[in-house]
Design an enzyme around this catalytic site. Sequence first.
Site, PDB file in Angstrom:
ATOM      1  N   LEU A 203       0.858  -1.200   0.000  1.00 57.91           N
ATOM      2  CA  LEU A 203       0.000   0.000   0.000  1.00 57.91           C
ATOM      3  C   LEU A 203       0.878   1.228   0.000  1.00 57.91           C
ATOM      4  O   LEU A 203       1.797   1.303   0.814  1.00 57.91           O
ATOM      5  CB  LEU A 203      -0.811   0.072   1.301  1.00 57.91           C
ATOM      6  CG  LEU A 203      -1.929  -0.911   1.554  1.00 57.91           C
ATOM      7  CD1 LEU A 203      -2.402  -0.719   2.994  1.00 57.91           C
ATOM      8  CD2 LEU A 203      -3.090  -0.681   0.590  1.00 57.91           C
ATOM      9  N   HIS A 204       0.639   2.170  -0.886  1.00 52.94           N
ATOM     10  CA  HIS A 204       1.403   3.413  -0.799  1.00 52.94           C
ATOM     11  C   HIS A 204       0.693   4.609  -1.418  1.00 52.94           C
ATOM     12  O   HIS A 204       1.192   5.722  -1.354  1.00 52.94           O
ATOM     13  CB  HIS A 204       2.769   3.253  -1.458  1.00 52.94           C
ATOM     14  CG  HIS A 204       2.702   3.164  -2.955  1.00 52.94           C
ATOM     15  ND1 HIS A 204       2.400   2.001  -3.603  1.00 52.94           N
ATOM     16  CD2 HIS A 204       2.867   4.100  -3.916  1.00 52.94           C
ATOM     17  CE1 HIS A 204       2.394   2.222  -4.904  1.00 52.94           C
ATOM     18  NE2 HIS A 204       2.665   3.485  -5.126  1.00 52.94           N
TER      19      HIS A 204
END
Length: 360
Positions: A203-204
């Site tokens: 996730l980013h």
Amino acid sequence: MKIFHIVGARPNFMKVAPVLTALKGRKNVEQTLVHTGQHYDVNMSDIFFEQLGIPAPDVNLAVGSGSHAKQTAEIMMRLEPVVVERQPDLVLVYGDVNSTVATALVCAKLGVRVGHVEAGLRSFDRTMPEEINRLVTDQLADLLFTPSEDGDENLRREGIAEEKIFRVGNVMIDSLVRLLPAARKTLQTKTNDLPERYALVTLHRPANVDDSATLKGILESLLEVNRDLAVIFPAHPRTRKRIADFGLQAGQLRVLDPLPYVDFLGMQSRATVVITDSGGIQEETTYLGVPCLTVRENTERPITVSMGTNVLVGRDPQKLRGELGRVLAGNAKKGTVPPLWDGRTGERIADIVIGRPSGA
Ligand code: UD1
């Protein structure tokens, strides 16, 4: 013919490697690799160069992090004199990061030809910084290399001339095809540390990690997933920082530093399911036939949904739970590999580049 390649961020590196290799074998080609320094950590950059066999950059602009305007402007200011001095015939840019759009702007204003590798992808969501980068880069580029038919259609709709569009396939898959055997080998040495079944998570995206309530909700969903399936979470530096800044708890999740390319590919190939908000990982899982649950409301890679194993679950914990249930019950969505995702895209790009020298 002098060709520049400009890269800056992690997802650029697996795309430039096959094009560099393909052009290396061609006559009268002189290549220059420029790293903008957008990503600078060893495990976000150097390790990728090493594993992908990319030569050390000829030029490093060392721009580092900053706001979008600052980072983009720094790249432009530091790149312009290099282009003016070295006078490339063609500059190739990759993907949709700030380094991509900054380069396209510099070159277009200097009258230097630009080729965009991975052109035409659209999420139709302008709150995503990458969508702005895609739209602007494609308007400025002279050669547009698309991975799939939806890319061609998007470009036509935006008024891009047909003769500039080349459907070449997915260049990132070239790197995957080449390094999958090494990835599987590396994985074998680590099976003792890995559970039999696991969910691999990345996730980013700012939309997911920059807001405390949103990130908290996602982490809670992942903790729930972790009750049924071990969650392995190599976290981008941005995500790690946000978890700490917001005082959130990752509990039992196995949070790791970002993994090198080969190690991550090996882990993907054996994952029960991948949960991600990345663009490239949606494509890699489709190629590998591994179920992918994408924590986004939209995707610029719709072919991974229409043909591949990808399902958009948005930020709805119920949808994530439902789709995970399908995977665990052995009813995961099946997919096929899209056309031209065959490991030969770099060669097709090289053919086109060589056949169209500057001024042609
Ligand atoms: C960038 C790309 C994104 C891509 C992602 C992959 C843009 C607009 N975004 O996002 O499309 O999916 O790379 O990783 O270009 N940082 C480090 N070390 C690094 C690099 C960054 O600690 O080597 C941290 C810094 O705190 C920085 C933050 O990450 O502020 C964001 O870095 P940046 O390159 O601006 O954007 P990404 O979120 O990595």
